[in-house]
Design an enzyme around this catalytic site. Structure first.
Site, PDB file in Angstrom:
ATOM      1  N   ASP A  86       0.876  -1.148   0.000  1.00  0.00           N
ATOM      2  CA  ASP A  86       0.000   0.000   0.000  1.00  0.00           C
ATOM      3  C   ASP A  86       0.916   1.201   0.000  1.00  0.00           C
ATOM      4  O   ASP A  86       1.787   1.301   0.829  1.00  0.00           O
ATOM      5  CB  ASP A  86      -0.864  -0.010   1.248  1.00  0.00           C
ATOM      6  N   ASP A 104      -0.272   0.059   6.335  1.00  0.00           N
ATOM      7  CA  ASP A 104       0.008   0.804   7.554  1.00  0.00           C
ATOM      8  C   ASP A 104      -1.160   1.595   8.135  1.00  0.00           C
ATOM      9  O   ASP A 104      -1.057   2.088   9.240  1.00  0.00           O
ATOM     10  CB  ASP A 104       1.207   1.721   7.366  1.00  0.00           C
TER      11      ASP A 104
END
Lengths: 801, 53
Positions: free
Chosen positions: A505, A695
């Site tokens: 990501d 995250d």
């Protein structure tokens, strides 16, 4: 050549100068944070710390946390503070940033010299600090900020009951291990005498004496130390399951009872030494497993505290601190800059930027003004806000997402370890063979049937088999932790082997999420240094990510009359001249002049224009930094045959720029968390197991859906809790290393299982024929266990390489 | 060989004492921190200038 920071070991940026004199030598530091910590350590007379330490420190967070004051309130303290008999208070803290034993020395001495502190004790293994202090002399908040001064972040440790249970479990395990160990040594010594007697002849009287003494020594081993095996075997039998504990219990229990019978009746064989040795080796395997589990639990503890313990409630009588639990809908709370918003609500007064990273993973703040909704857990970054409470506790959006995540995790297929699958077959096989052997010998020579059957059970006790996996996993988990990957779920090792794709990501995984000054283009001849110094002075008061890019460029200038226009720019007076920095339109509106953009910004880049009332000074390019090892890590993953992919909610242009920079060919931008999850599921149906690196909380569903998930060390707490593993150092280079290491571990486990099975299958026919005397069974069993343990230790050598 | 009748009970007595001491050590937390204690001995007890603030 770059110099590295004396405190944290990171590279010192070229234009920065933050020296500290330690032991008479000027040492370079990389940032004001490290500098402040080093100065605090040296000024406290604790400079020896740098001599003692064996590891570098972690880089401290900049800026002092002012939220500690909340921990002084009695309502908040009652959850974690103990009242000692002499009127002192005691607290157990979980301290982040402990890297080696010298940290304990530093913390203990630094805190001990504060008046009012009576005892400090630091445990390096568990990262705990026990602190007793006199509340009338010094408040807890002062002690917490003292820890922060020297670079450690502390928070009260988690649930007391959980901790007490863990401590009890650990104490019990050590006691059992000790009893088994001492019993094994004594029984082994006596057994040598008995074996010598078996070869050279021994008087019945002495043989009986030695057998009785062995019985006395082995009894506590079986009844106390081996008790968990019997209990587990009984539980599994009741639920019609065959697990490893069943043959273990049969071997231990059967051999012990038969040996007791042999001792009492003065006939047959005794197996007291084998029984004790079994128990010791098996307990050792269990103990290693338990330690790994405890360590991980301890690291994760307290991460769940996403919300502050207190809020500032505003009512007719003014402003008070109240515990968040006491908030009601329609109350008003005030949230200062830098504080976490404690509830869902609506802004009724104020105008600020809010970082919603905990919900969206995006570090860029979102503008909030009157009438806008705000969520619990997000951080107010700019100005004070007055918020009308709408929902607290379980009814917040944060809590709803947490519940979704919990459900996603339950749906994840449980992966059975190889050894567990083997155990079922193995146990059934051994029981069948033993029964056949018993029946056969009962027909042929009834007086020998019991002893031969027993030797089959003893020889096939899956001691090496049940040590094969836990020892290797314990060593491997430790090895991965040394590299910086903290494994918190059992299936990670198995899962890493099958990974065909690594999905990143973008935000925060491949970039640091911190803006840095990348380029300065001067106009009208202003020196670059001066441009940066003025910019730093203007931005000094703000915590916005753009403003923080200038933290390192402080040129000693001060700005006054600062006017901060959110989302546009800042203006202020430096040295009597009015300057402004910000987007082009802002400068045009303010000063009526403009300048042509030097080049179009790529993804993650921002151009700022600096101007004074009379002229344009120049452009400053800010860029979200790539993590230093990202490109290298991606290349290494690809050469290892793993596909690398980038899925991001960011603008496609930005994602494309990043992907081409890193040589990633598969990428998608602008997609939602649901689409990410769908994509991962689709890959999985194509037999492409996925490792997901994320995250933010919006990554959490995807993290939970991936075969193996990794959260960055600086990720949102919630992402860290729900990921299978955490990249503590945030160095992506650890990922390819970990994949290779997992394959190595898998090889070792297979070798171990192969060896253990081969030993058992070889010994079985010999025992069934009645050819294995007790001494041979004891030697074979301990040799096979040792081989397995030593083979597992090869992993720790591999880890260091 | 008859001395065995005396020596073995003594062994068992010593064994019991050893187990007792070990249990006490575990309970009093001596095995809680296996990493820190090994190095603690290497550090000077007091840093320079030990004054309470």
């Amino acid at each position: 050549m770059t110099t590295s920071c004396y405190h944290c070991g990171l590279d010192v940026p070229p234009d920065c100068h933050f020296p500290v004199t330690i032991e008479g030598i000027e040492q370079p530091m990389c940032c004001p944070g490290c500098q402040a910590v080093a100065i605090a350590i040296v000024d406290g007379g604790l400079g020896n710390f740098y001599k003692y330490r064996s590891q570098q420190q972690t880089r401290p967070e900049e800026g002092v946390d002012n939220r500690f004051a909340a921990y002084d309130l009695p309502e908040v303290q009652e959850e974690f503070v103990h009242h000692l008999d002499d009127g002192q208070l005691q607290v157990e803290l979980l301290v982040e940033g402990i890297t080696c034993a010298a940290c304990s020395w530093l913390i203990e001495h630094h805190l001990q010299r504060i008046a009012g502190v009576s005892a400090v004790r630091v445990n390096v293994t568990t990262h705990r600090c026990w602190l007793s202090w006199n509340n009338s002399q010094v408040p807890l908040s002062r002690l917490l900020s003292a820890l922060q001064e020297i670079g450690y972040r502390a928070r009260p440790a988690g649930d007391e009951e959980v901790r007490a249970n863990r401590k009890r479990e650990n104490t019990r395990a050590l006691q059992r291990l000790g009893v088994a160990g001492i019993g094994m040594m004594q029984a082994g010594m006596l057994a040598i005498a008995l074996y010598a007697g078996a070869f050279d002849g021994i008087e019945h009287q002495w043989q009986q004496l030695l057998r009785w003494v062995s019985l006395v020594v082995a009894t506590p081993v079986v009844l106390f130390a081996a008790a968990p095996f019997f209990r587990a075997a009984w539980r599994s039998l009741k639920s019609w399951h065959l697990v490893m504990d069943v043959p273990v219990s049969l071997a231990i229990g059967g051999a012990y009872l038969a040996s007791v019978w042999a001792t009492v009746s003065g006939s047959g064989e005794v197996y007291f030494d084998s029984v004790s040795m079994f128990t010791f080796f098996l307990l050792l395997g269990r103990y290693l497993e338990m330690r790994v589990r405890h360590r991980n639990e301890q690291r994760m503890e307290g991460l769940g505290q996403l919300l502050p313990p207190v809020a500032r409630r505003v009512d007719d009588q003014g402003e008070h601190s109240v515990p968040v639990k006491a908030l009601q809908p329609r109350d008003f709370v005030k949230v200062g800059p830098g504080d976490i918003i404690p509830c869902d609500g609506v802004v009724v007064d104020g105008h600020s930027n809010v970082v919603e990273a905990v919900l969206t993973g995006e570090q860029s703040p979102v503008e909030k003004t009157r009438g806008d909704a705000v969520s619990a857990g997000t951080v107010n970054s700019e100005n004070p806000l007055l918020i009308e409470v709408q929902a607290v506790g379980k009814r917040t959006r944060l809590s709803a997402i947490l519940q979704l995540v919990a459900r996603a995790q339950l749906e994840k297929p449980r992966q059975l370890a190889l050894a567990d699958r083997l155990a079922g077959y193995f146990v059934g096989f051994v029981l069948l063979v033993s029964a056949a052997v018993a029946w056969h010998w009962y027909q042929q020579a009834p007086e020998k049937a019991l002893w031969v059957t027993l030797s089959v059970l003893v020889v096939t006790c899956p001691c090496a088999l049940s040590l094969a996996t836990p020892t290797a996993l314990a060593v491997a988990t430790h090895g991965l932790r040394q590299r910086g990957l903290l494994v918190s779920r059992g299936h990670v090792m198995d899962g890493l082997l099958k990974i065909k794709r690594v999905v990143f990501d973008k935000t925060g995984t491949l970039t640091t999420g911190e803006m840095k000054v990348a380029k300065v283009i001067s106009r009208s001849g202003a020196p670059e240094q001066k441009i940066l110094a003025i910019a730093a002075a203007l931005e000094a008061g703000s915590r916005h990510p753009i403003a923080r890019a200038f933290d390192e460029c402080d040129g000693g200038l001060m700005a006054t009359a600062i006017d901060n226009r959110i989302g546009a720019g800042v203006s202020g007076i430096v040295d009597g001249v009015r300057y402004a920095i910000g987007r082009e339109q802002y400068i045009t509106e303010l000063f009526g002049r403009s300048d042509e953009l030097p080049e179009a910004p790529a993804g993650g880049e921002v151009w700022l224009l600096l101007a004074s009332e009379s002229r344009i000074l120049g452009w400053i390019l800010l860029r979200d930094q790539l993590r230093p090892d990202a490109a290298d890590a991606v290349a290494r993953l690809q050469t290892n045959g793993v596909q690398v992919e980038l899925l991001s909610g960011d603008r496609p242009v930005a994602v494309a720029a990043l992907a081409s920079q890193l040589g990633i060919s598969h990428w998608q931008g602008g997609i939602s968390p649901e689409e990410k999850l769908a994509h991962v599921r689709q890959l999985q149906t194509q037999q492409q197991p996925v490792l997901m690196v994320g995250d933010g909380i919006n990554d959490v569903p995807v993290l939970s859906g991936a075969d193996v998930s990794v959260a960055m060390g600086d990720a949102a707490d919630i992402a860290r809790i729900h990921a299978d593993s955490i990249l503590m150092s945030s160095e992506i280079g650890v990922l390819p290393q970990s994949l290779t290491f997992a394959h190595f571990t898998h090889r070792i486990i297979r070798q171990n299982l192969g060896w253990a099975l081969a030993y058992n299958l070889l010994a079985l026919p010999l025992a069934a024929l009645g050819l294995v005397p007790p001494w041979a069974a004891a030697i074979g069993m301990s040799a096979s266990s040792l081989v397995v343990v030593l083979n597992a230790l090869r992993l720790s050598r591999g880890a260091r390489r | 060989m008859a001395s065995l009748y005396l020596l073995i009970p003594i062994t068992i007595l010593l064994l019991l004492i050893a187990v007792g001491v070990y249990f006490w050590a575990v309970k009093s937390g001596q095995y809680d921190d296996l990493d820190g204690e090994a190095e603690r001995i290497l550090f000077d007890d007091e840093p320079e200038g030990e004054d309470k603030q």
